[in-house]
Design an enzyme around this catalytic site. Sequence first.
Site, mmCIF file in Angstrom:
data_model
loop_
_atom_site.group_PDB
_atom_site.id
_atom_site.type_symbol
_atom_site.label_atom_id
_atom_site.label_comp_id
_atom_site.label_asym_id
_atom_site.label_seq_id
_atom_site.Cartn_x
_atom_site.Cartn_y
_atom_site.Cartn_z
ATOM 1 N N GLY A 1 0.797 -1.219 0.000
ATOM 2 C CA GLY A 1 0.000 0.000 0.000
ATOM 3 C C GLY A 1 0.830 1.269 0.000
ATOM 4 N N CYS A 2 2.148 1.121 -0.021
ATOM 5 C CA CYS A 2 3.032 2.288 -0.073
ATOM 6 C C CYS A 2 3.558 2.435 -1.493
ATOM 7 C CB CYS A 2 4.219 2.112 0.875
ATOM 8 S SG CYS A 2 3.772 2.028 2.611
ATOM 9 N N VAL A 3 3.579 3.655 -1.996
ATOM 10 C CA VAL A 3 4.130 3.908 -3.320
ATOM 11 C C VAL A 3 5.640 3.691 -3.278
ATOM 12 C CG1 VAL A 3 4.487 5.647 -5.112
ATOM 13 C CG2 VAL A 3 2.280 5.470 -3.979
ATOM 14 N N SER A 4 6.283 4.239 -2.249
ATOM 15 C CA SER A 4 7.704 3.992 -2.037
ATOM 16 C C SER A 4 7.853 2.599 -1.451
ATOM 17 C CB SER A 4 8.282 5.005 -1.048
ATOM 18 O OG SER A 4 8.081 6.308 -1.491
#
Length: 143
Positions: free
Chosen positions: A48-51
């Site tokens: 769920g994190c872009v990074s």
Amino acid sequence: MTTTLDDILETFEFLDDWEDRYKYLIDLGKELPPLTDAERSEEHKVRGCVSQVWLITGIEKNTEGAPVLTFRGDSDALIVQGLVAIVTAVFSGKTAEDILKTDVEGVFNQLDLQEHLTPQRSNGLRSMVGRIRADAEAALAAA
């Protein structure tokens, strides 16, 4: 990392310019002990994190037998690494029960994070907190 949540809150209150707060976030992230290549695995990746973000959860029992969780983390993005530092400062060293009771939104509001993070970073922050809460729930269930 030796910086406590109280230290972070105090510094954020002192720094009134968001450019300075972003620099402080980056400095906080640089304080995190690095993860090994083996720890930067799919198993530890936060979804769920872009990074890219990795969280390592340690669980020990306190003298009353309650699970106490510790967290180490890292990211490939400097500001997100600072957010990892904040999240670990909020939750690391607490019992699973206390983690689930923590008003993390209240902490983030004190820091005024929601106002100054991109929607992607806010989603990533929520994903980190969700992962920590899930680990706390699993530790309670296993206790």
